[in-house]
Design a protein around this motif. Structure first.
Motif, PDB file in Angstrom:
ATOM      1  N   GLU A  24       1.002  -1.194  -0.260  1.00  0.00           N
ATOM      2  CA  GLU A  24       0.131  -0.076   0.151  1.00  0.00           C
ATOM      3  C   GLU A  24       1.050   1.242   0.002  1.00  0.00           C
ATOM      4  OE1 GLU A  24      -2.901  -0.051   3.374  1.00  0.00           O
ATOM      5  OE2 GLU A  24      -3.254  -2.256   2.895  1.00  0.00           O
ATOM      6  N   GLN A  30      -2.544  11.204   1.235  1.00  0.00           N
ATOM      7  CA  GLN A  30      -2.174  10.835   2.381  1.00  0.00           C
ATOM      8  C   GLN A  30      -0.755  11.797   2.908  1.00  0.00           C
ATOM      9  OE1 GLN A  30      -1.520   6.538   1.558  1.00  0.00           O
ATOM     10  NE2 GLN A  30      -3.301   6.157   2.651  1.00  0.00           N
ATOM     11  N   SER A  62       1.718  -1.111   4.710  1.00  0.00           N
ATOM     12  CA  SER A  62       1.242   0.208   4.348  1.00  0.00           C
ATOM     13  C   SER A  62       2.369   1.407   4.659  1.00  0.00           C
ATOM     14  CB  SER A  62      -0.093   0.647   5.391  1.00  0.00           C
ATOM     15  OG  SER A  62      -0.253   1.907   5.114  1.00  0.00           O
ATOM     16  N   ASN A  64       1.915   4.590   4.407  1.00  0.00           N
ATOM     17  CA  ASN A  64       1.341   5.430   5.297  1.00  0.00           C
ATOM     18  C   ASN A  64       1.117   5.028   6.911  1.00  0.00           C
ATOM     19  OD1 ASN A  64      -0.337   8.096   5.917  1.00  0.00           O
ATOM     20  ND2 ASN A  64      -2.137   6.483   6.329  1.00  0.00           N
ATOM     21  N   ARG A  65       0.625   4.107   7.108  1.00  0.00           N
ATOM     22  CA  ARG A  65       0.780   3.647   8.415  1.00  0.00           C
ATOM     23  C   ARG A  65       1.995   3.388   9.183  1.00  0.00           C
ATOM     24  NH1 ARG A  65      -3.931  -0.096   6.940  1.00  0.00           N
ATOM     25  NH2 ARG A  65      -2.341  -1.499   6.420  1.00  0.00           N
TER      26      ARG A  65
END
Length: 72
Positions: A24, A30, A62, A64-65
């Motif tokens: 991801e 984001q 991910s 972003n996470r």
């Protein structure tokens, strides 16, 4: 979208290819939210750490996470 944000996102894609290979990858939206919450220096430092982490692509999904977790 500002030119500054677009430039930052383009730089991220160019300089941190392994981060962009995560299942991801980071979206532009984001990244915009991250730039509102954290300084560019915090984001770049975490991206650099992620890029150099040997198990990045096998341990994380991910961008972003993972970035949010690594900044804290």
């Amino acid at each position: 979208f500002s030119d500054k944000e677009k430039g930052f996102y383009a730089k991220m894609q160019e300089e941190y290819p392994r981060v962009c290979q995560l299942r991801e990858p980071m979206t532009y939206a984001q990244m915009q939210r991250l730039l509102k919450r954290f300084s560019r220096e915090q984001i770049l430092s975490a991206l650099n750490d992620m890029e150099n982490y040997p198990n990045l692509l096998t341990k994380y999904l991910s961008a972003n996470r993972t970035l949010r977790k690594w900044i804290k």
